[in-house]
Design a protein around this motif. Structure first.
Motif, PDB file in Angstrom:
ATOM      1  N   GLY A 102       0.795  -1.225   0.000  1.00 31.42           N
ATOM      2  CA  GLY A 102       0.000   0.000   0.000  1.00 31.42           C
ATOM      3  C   GLY A 102       0.824   1.269   0.000  1.00 31.42           C
ATOM      4  N   GLN A 103       2.163   1.159   0.016  1.00 28.07           N
ATOM      5  CA  GLN A 103       3.030   2.340   0.071  1.00 28.07           C
ATOM      6  C   GLN A 103       3.376   2.808  -1.339  1.00 28.07           C
ATOM      7  OE1 GLN A 103       6.275   0.786   2.429  1.00 28.07           O
ATOM      8  NE2 GLN A 103       5.389   1.548   4.336  1.00 28.07           N
ATOM      9  N   GLU A 104       2.898   3.994  -1.717  1.00 28.55           N
ATOM     10  CA  GLU A 104       3.110   4.490  -3.078  1.00 28.55           C
ATOM     11  C   GLU A 104       4.571   4.855  -3.331  1.00 28.55           C
ATOM     12  OE1 GLU A 104       1.639   7.896  -0.490  1.00 28.55           O
ATOM     13  OE2 GLU A 104       1.034   5.823  -0.892  1.00 28.55           O
ATOM     14  N   TRP A 105       5.375   5.024  -2.283  1.00 34.54           N
ATOM     15  CA  TRP A 105       6.797   5.292  -2.486  1.00 34.54           C
ATOM     16  C   TRP A 105       7.607   3.989  -2.599  1.00 34.54           C
ATOM     17  CZ3 TRP A 105       4.002   6.275   1.889  1.00 34.54           C
ATOM     18  CH2 TRP A 105       4.293   5.521   3.013  1.00 34.54           C
ATOM     19  N   ALA A 106       6.995   2.859  -2.291  1.00 31.47           N
ATOM     20  CA  ALA A 106       7.676   1.570  -2.397  1.00 31.47           C
ATOM     21  C   ALA A 106       7.227   0.795  -3.624  1.00 31.47           C
ATOM     22  CB  ALA A 106       7.429   0.728  -1.141  1.00 31.47           C
ATOM     23  N   PHE A 118       0.495   4.158   7.429  1.00 32.76           N
ATOM     24  CA  PHE A 118       1.218   3.061   6.781  1.00 32.76           C
ATOM     25  C   PHE A 118       2.704   3.387   6.658  1.00 32.76           C
ATOM     26  CE2 PHE A 118      -2.562   0.913   6.188  1.00 32.76           C
ATOM     27  CZ  PHE A 118      -2.427  -0.227   5.406  1.00 32.76           C
ATOM     28  N   GLY A 119       3.230   4.230   7.541  1.00 28.40           N
ATOM     29  CA  GLY A 119       4.634   4.602   7.479  1.00 28.40           C
ATOM     30  C   GLY A 119       4.841   5.818   6.589  1.00 28.40           C
ATOM     31  N   SER A 120       6.120   6.136   6.327  1.00 31.08           N
ATOM     32  CA  SER A 120       6.436   7.290   5.488  1.00 31.08           C
ATOM     33  C   SER A 120       7.713   7.018   4.710  1.00 31.08           C
ATOM     34  CB  SER A 120       6.614   8.539   6.362  1.00 31.08           C
ATOM     35  OG  SER A 120       7.873   8.496   7.013  1.00 31.08           O
ATOM     36  N   PRO A 121       7.977   7.830   3.667  1.00 32.46           N
ATOM     37  CA  PRO A 121       9.224   7.659   2.912  1.00 32.46           C
ATOM     38  C   PRO A 121      10.476   7.934   3.732  1.00 32.46           C
ATOM     39  CG  PRO A 121       7.630   8.993   1.688  1.00 32.46           C
ATOM     40  CD  PRO A 121       7.097   8.841   3.069  1.00 32.46           C
ATOM     41  N   ASP A 122      10.310   8.540   4.893  1.00 31.61           N
ATOM     42  CA  ASP A 122      11.468   8.833   5.753  1.00 31.61           C
ATOM     43  C   ASP A 122      11.835   7.661   6.647  1.00 31.61           C
ATOM     44  OD1 ASP A 122      11.687  11.443   4.766  1.00 31.61           O
ATOM     45  OD2 ASP A 122      10.137  12.146   6.124  1.00 31.61           O
ATOM     46  N   GLY A 123      11.151   6.539   6.494  1.00 28.59           N
ATOM     47  CA  GLY A 123      11.484   5.357   7.280  1.00 28.59           C
ATOM     48  C   GLY A 123      10.669   5.195   8.534  1.00 28.59           C
ATOM     49  N   ASP A 124       9.666   6.040   8.766  1.00 27.42           N
ATOM     50  CA  ASP A 124       8.813   5.899   9.945  1.00 27.42           C
ATOM     51  C   ASP A 124       8.004   4.606   9.848  1.00 27.42           C
ATOM     52  OD1 ASP A 124       9.621   8.417  10.926  1.00 27.42           O
ATOM     53  OD2 ASP A 124       8.203   9.400   9.580  1.00 27.42           O
ATOM     54  N   PRO A 125       7.872   3.853  10.934  1.00 26.07           N
ATOM     55  CA  PRO A 125       7.138   2.579  10.886  1.00 26.07           C
ATOM     56  C   PRO A 125       5.634   2.819  10.809  1.00 26.07           C
ATOM     57  CG  PRO A 125       7.820   3.040  13.126  1.00 26.07           C
ATOM     58  CD  PRO A 125       8.433   4.117  12.276  1.00 26.07           C
ATOM     59  N   TYR A 131      -4.909  -0.717  14.231  1.00 26.43           N
ATOM     60  CA  TYR A 131      -5.309   0.663  13.973  1.00 26.43           C
ATOM     61  C   TYR A 131      -5.529   0.955  12.491  1.00 26.43           C
ATOM     62  CZ  TYR A 131      -3.625   1.391  18.741  1.00 26.43           C
ATOM     63  OH  TYR A 131      -3.429   1.325  20.091  1.00 26.43           O
ATOM     64  N   THR A 132      -4.834   0.271  11.636  1.00 28.84           N
ATOM     65  CA  THR A 132      -4.898   0.594  10.197  1.00 28.84           C
ATOM     66  C   THR A 132      -5.971  -0.233   9.499  1.00 28.84           C
ATOM     67  OG1 THR A 132      -3.209  -1.047   9.632  1.00 28.84           O
ATOM     68  CG2 THR A 132      -2.453   1.191  10.165  1.00 28.84           C
ATOM     69  N   GLU A 133      -6.368   0.257   8.323  1.00 28.43           N
ATOM     70  CA  GLU A 133      -7.396  -0.423   7.534  1.00 28.43           C
ATOM     71  C   GLU A 133      -6.937  -0.529   6.089  1.00 28.43           C
ATOM     72  OE1 GLU A 133     -10.779   2.104   8.187  1.00 28.43           O
ATOM     73  OE2 GLU A 133     -11.435   0.960   9.922  1.00 28.43           O
ATOM     74  N   ALA A 134      -7.459  -1.516   5.380  1.00 30.03           N
ATOM     75  CA  ALA A 134      -7.020  -1.734   3.998  1.00 30.03           C
ATOM     76  C   ALA A 134      -8.101  -2.447   3.208  1.00 30.03           C
ATOM     77  CB  ALA A 134      -5.725  -2.557   3.977  1.00 30.03           C
ATOM     78  N   GLN A 275      14.176   4.078  -2.585  1.00 30.28           N
ATOM     79  CA  GLN A 275      14.514   3.425  -1.316  1.00 30.28           C
ATOM     80  C   GLN A 275      15.515   4.226  -0.477  1.00 30.28           C
ATOM     81  OE1 GLN A 275      15.739  -0.540  -2.502  1.00 30.28           O
ATOM     82  NE2 GLN A 275      13.630  -1.252  -2.648  1.00 30.28           N
ATOM     83  N   VAL A 276      15.661   5.529  -0.748  1.00 38.25           N
ATOM     84  CA  VAL A 276      16.522   6.389   0.054  1.00 38.25           C
ATOM     85  C   VAL A 276      15.643   7.200   1.010  1.00 38.25           C
ATOM     86  CG1 VAL A 276      18.084   8.371   0.019  1.00 38.25           C
ATOM     87  CG2 VAL A 276      18.387   6.515  -1.622  1.00 38.25           C
ATOM     88  N   SER A 277      15.947   7.136   2.303  1.00 34.94           N
ATOM     89  CA  SER A 277      15.186   7.882   3.307  1.00 34.94           C
ATOM     90  C   SER A 277      15.563   9.359   3.241  1.00 34.94           C
ATOM     91  CB  SER A 277      15.477   7.323   4.698  1.00 34.94           C
ATOM     92  OG  SER A 277      15.018   8.203   5.695  1.00 34.94           O
ATOM     93  N   ARG A 278      14.559  10.220   3.243  1.00 38.29           N
ATOM     94  CA  ARG A 278      14.827  11.653   3.174  1.00 38.29           C
ATOM     95  C   ARG A 278      15.510  12.153   4.440  1.00 38.29           C
ATOM     96  NH1 ARG A 278       8.799  13.133   1.095  1.00 38.29           N
ATOM     97  NH2 ARG A 278       8.411  12.429   3.226  1.00 38.29           N
ATOM     98  N   ASP A 279      15.107  11.630   5.592  1.00 39.26           N
ATOM     99  CA  ASP A 279      15.769  12.017   6.835  1.00 39.26           C
ATOM    100  C   ASP A 279      17.219  11.566   6.857  1.00 39.26           C
ATOM    101  OD1 ASP A 279      13.690  13.393   7.958  1.00 39.26           O
ATOM    102  OD2 ASP A 279      12.907  11.698   9.106  1.00 39.26           O
TER     103      ASP A 279
END
Length: 883
Positions: A102-106, A118-125, A131-134, A275-279
């Motif tokens: 479900g991650q559009e950056w992956a 669902f996380g973030s491109p910065d590597g946040d889990p 809690y999440t739905e799909a 696959q490069v984290s912005r942070d």
């Protein structure tokens, strides 16, 4: 070597001790384990592009009904379903799989619609699964479509309690569009994502030509296309991967330089490599600055948000060189990253390294198997339904007898047997008015057990006349379906066409533009690749100077305006020809002495709108006493089918017309070739390319025009003289132009312009068709006020007219603004001319929105173009002041 045996165990007499070689035992066990990991966990199947866990998650969501048009459901419910029924492993691995899909950056094309964190491109889990739905994305639904139609094999799950698919019947080449990565035992895979539109086009090209080469496929599937965009830097490694299955792709982030209000510059990174984290990238750049590896940077911060990526790098000094720092970032940070491509996938249960053609061919072969199995299933179901309807129709034709038999029977089984025996004794058939015998469906004599059972279950309302008509209509419709499905099964070419149609629908639904830009290295480029393909205006002056200029430099004006300086020329020189073409086209130059020369458009020197250009004799070998009269744009001279079906029509000032096959001009020579033999006192005026079915119109200076079919001029060789096209009897008269018209195209009109700036449009039907060689009819009323006829064009309202004067002034105006008038009128004012100035050439250009802007860089104001700031227009035009 001594055998290393297990020591014998102390056992009772009833037990047996088996001694084994520990080396062989460990080898066998490790091979079994490695194959289990390879096949059941780490490598994707080449057919649907999935590993078992991905396949099981999507199948479980489909079975639960979590479709894209239903409400979102808790991710924990999906994970529990997958663990309990199909994948008895840890919930973390299953939830991680669900999240990544479900991650559009992956994922280049996401397979799961997500709701929640669902996380973030910065590597946040991501948040916990509770809690999440799909739910399924529409792309995933296209991969599951037809799974209920026996299109794929099923296998027992881990406890043999239910079945699961061994592969999904995907309509999408998932392995190519989304890629895959995994580490098995002794092998690994790392496959890059690609663009859906490109991959589908490649699949269709392969279906059309199974012998297609990798290089030809790369014309469609150009390179990987990453969900985070970026710039693919160099194509050598990509070509290796496409050809061999192994390679390396270098990806750069996208950045640009902005200047702040205080004059200092800052580098803005708007896209990072895949696959490069912005942070992590921000921290790395900051560390490089602290370590003095990169100098001149005062601050680095990550300003990215949900709207997109924005990493700001502020420079210290005003004179800091931003490009130097960008190059250092590429060298020392993850702003430039390389990916090793290793296309390993399971083919028929075995791991295999695959190139681009292998991946496409395996997918197409799989789609052929799915379509065949689906067609067999649909045919079987259609036959079963037709069989039941056949029984209904037989029963309805013998309704009274059927009712009597049922009433006389004590039990349903007795009624069923009575129906079967009576129908076979009396040979019940459907009447010929309903059923015509076919070679793909034959009705049986009497009733079968299935039909008799269906009749006994028939509701009484189906016995009405209207319901009988519905049964007949359904039966006849099924006959058409059965015939279509039978033809489909009997024809491989029809099935391939169906696959192409379904692929085209997928492209229309989910296809999009590339996100990753391709940047070639200097040693990888063809000259065509270096030149951006765009429309340019080619100008040739009276004294033979040529240049190309972007079409956007000619701004649009209202008719009757002052115009703008189009080219700086010597006083005795002026722009004589304008032509619009793509930079990748081939230009054919025809000279007044009847010679033909060739040049690629990108070889023509580029110049500003006001520049003079280069002498054409320095570019092509034209003699000093000859000059270019007309140019023709050809997309590709190597297209044999095209050149064999097209012609070059040429006309001279004395009214001679000639037609020659384009194939005679398809082999360029540096010294040129003879296109037409010109008699003394005459010269070539114009040439056009036709398809052999046009009508030719020629106009003369005195205001006459003639119209005749193209087939009145037979095709001759390059050295021929030609035949009479229009009569030119006055010594001062001459042909000023020729156009080739399509008699069925009502959207175009004939535009004529006089040398004093008058012009009009006239419907083609006002010119009657005659034989060639006649005098023609009046096309414009020539007076001292209008001046002589200077040109004729075949135009449509979406085009613009470019007028060039001998003084160098040009004006661009919309064709739609020029009103239509009859043949014998003098027209309206198109351009206001200075005393002594005349129109030298006219040309048409497709209207472009960017050309409708105001002032252009380098353009001189109206005061420099002429003595008047504004001029009063006559007839029906308005007063115009040049910007």
């Amino acid at each position: 070597m001594e055998e290393n045996l297990l020591p014998p165990e102390q056992t009772s007499d009833n037990d047996r001790t088996i001694q084994v070689n520990i080396e062989e035992q460990m080898k066998t066990a490790y091979i079994d384990y490695s194959m289990s990991v390879i096949v059941g966990r780490a490598l994707p199947d080449v057919r649907d592009g999935f590993k078992p866990v991905h396949r099981r998650v999507l199948y479980a969501m489909n079975e639960l009904g979590f479709s894209s048009n239903k409400p979102f459901r808790k991710s924990a419910q999906t994970v529990g379903e997958v663990i309990g029924k199909y994948h008895p492993h840890g919930d973390k691995s299953i939830y991680d799989t669900l999240v990544r899909m479900g991650q559009e950056w992956a994922m280049r094309y996401v397979l799961v619609d997500k709701q929640g964190n669902f996380g973030s491109p910065d590597g946040d889990p991501p948040a916990a699964m509770r809690y999440t739905e799909a739910r399924l994305h529409r792309v995933a639904e296209a991969m599951l479509e037809d799974i209920e139609k026996e299109t794929v094999d099923f296998q027992l799950n881990f406890d043999d309690s239910r079945e699961e698919p061994t592969v999904l019947p995907t309509r999408i080449p998932q392995l190519l569009v989304n890629g895959s990565s995994g580490i098995a035992v002794g092998m690994a895979t790392n496959m890059m994502p690609h663009n859906m539109t490109e991959v589908v086009d490649g699949c269709i090209a392969y279906i059309d030509n199974k012998e297609i080469t990798i290089d030809q496929l790369m014309a469609y599937v150009k390179a990987p296309d990453f969900p985070t965009g970026g710039i693919i830097y160099g194509m050598e490694g990509v070509r290796d991967a496409m050809a061999t299955g192994r390679g390396r792709v270098v990806v750069r982030g996208r950045c640009h330089v902005e200047t702040r209000a205080n004059g200092r510059e800052q580098i803005i990174i708007t896209e990072v490599p895949y696959q490069v984290s912005r942070d992590a990238l921000t921290d790395r750049i900051g560390q490089l600055v602290v370590d003095k590896v990169i100098d001149g940077v005062s601050d680095v911060r990550n300003e990215s948000n949900k709207e997109g990526t924005r990493i700001v790098i502020e420079l210290k000094q005003r004179d800091a060189v931003a490009q130097l720092i960008i190059n250092q970032l590429y060298k020392y940070s993850e702003l430039q990253t390389s990916f090793g491509i290793n296309n390993v996938a399971l083919s028929k249960g075995r791991p295999r390294i695959m190139n681009l053609k292998d991946l496409i061919s395996e997918f197409v072969e799989f789609r052929m198997d799915v379509v065949t199995r689906r067609t067999r299933f649909e045919l079987r179901k259609a036959n079963e339904r037709a069989h039941v309807l056949e029984g209904y129709l037989k029963a309805l034709d013998h309704l009274d007898e059927v009712i009597a038999l049922i009433r006389a029977s004590r039990t349903p089984d007795e009624a069923k047997e009575a129906l079967i025996s009576r129908s076979r004794e009396e040979k019940w058939y459907i009447s010929q008015s309903v059923f015509a015998p076919t070679d793909f469906y034959t009705q049986e004599e009497g009733l079968t057990e299935t039909q008799a059972k269906a009749i006994l279950e028939l509701r009484l309302q189906r016995l009405t006349g209207m319901e009988r008509d519905k049964i007949v209509e359904e039966f006849n419709g099924l006959m058409d379906v059965i015939k279509h499905l039978t033809d489909l099964l009997n024809s491989e070419s029809l099935r391939y066409e169906l696959i192409k149609t379904e692929l085209t629908l997928i492209k229309e639904k989910f296809g999009d533009a590339r996100k990753s830009e391709i940047q070639y290295l200097a040693d990888e480029m063809r000259i065509e690749d270096l030149i951006e393909e765009e429309n340019v205006v080619i100008t040739i002056s009276h004294l033979g100077y040529i240049k190309r200029t972007s079409a956007t430099e000619y701004r649009q004006q209202r008719r009757g305006g002052r115009g703008a300086v189009g080219s700086k020329t010597r006083e005795e020189d002026y722009v004589e020809h304008l032509f619009v073409a793509s930079t990748h086209d081939t230009m054919m130059f025809f000279t007044e002495k009847g010679r033909c020369y060739w040049m690629r458009v990108y070889e023509i020197p580029e110049g500003e709108k006001q520049s003079k250009g280069r002498a054409i004799q320095n570019l092509i070998q034209i003699p000093g006493d000859d000059k270019v009269k007309t140019i023709i744009d050809v997309k590709n001279l190597d297209d044999k089918e095209f050149v064999q079906s097209h012609y070059i029509v040429l006309c001279t000032k004395q009214g001679i017309i000639k037609k020659t096959s384009l194939e005679d001009f398809s082999r360029p020579r540096a010294t040129g070739v003879n296109a037409i033999t010109i008699v003394e006192g005459d010269e070539l005026l114009h040439a056009e390319m036709t398809d052999g079915n046009k009508e030719i119109m020629m106009a003369v200076k005195s205001g006459r025009a003639i119209r005749f079919p193209e087939d009145k001029v037979r095709a001759t060789g390059r050295g021929a003289i030609g035949v009479a096209g229009i009569e030119v009897d006055d010594r001062n008269d001459e042909v000023v132009g020729m156009i080739c018209v399509n008699k069925d195209d009502k959207s175009k009109t004939v535009l004529v312009v006089s040398d004093k700036g008058f012009g009009k449009r006239t419907a083609i039907d006002e010119y009657r068709i005659t034989n060639r060689g006649g005098k023609g009819v009046k096309t414009i009323h020539v007076t001292e006020k209008t001046g002589s006829l200077v040109g004729i064009l075949y135009v449509k309202e979406s085009e613009d007219l470019i007028i060039t004067c001998k003084s160098g002034i040009t004006i661009r105006t919309g064709i739609v603004d020029i009103r239509e008038a009859g043949r014998a009128t003098q027209g309206v004012t198109l351009i206001r001319l200075d005393d002594g100035d005349e129109i030298a050439a006219i040309s048409q250009i497709e209207e472009e929105a960017e050309a409708e802007t105001g002032d252009l860089s380098g353009e001189q104001p109206a005061a420099e173009a002429g003595p008047d700031q504004a001029t009063e227009n006559t007839n029906d035009s308005t007063t115009e002041t040049d910007n």
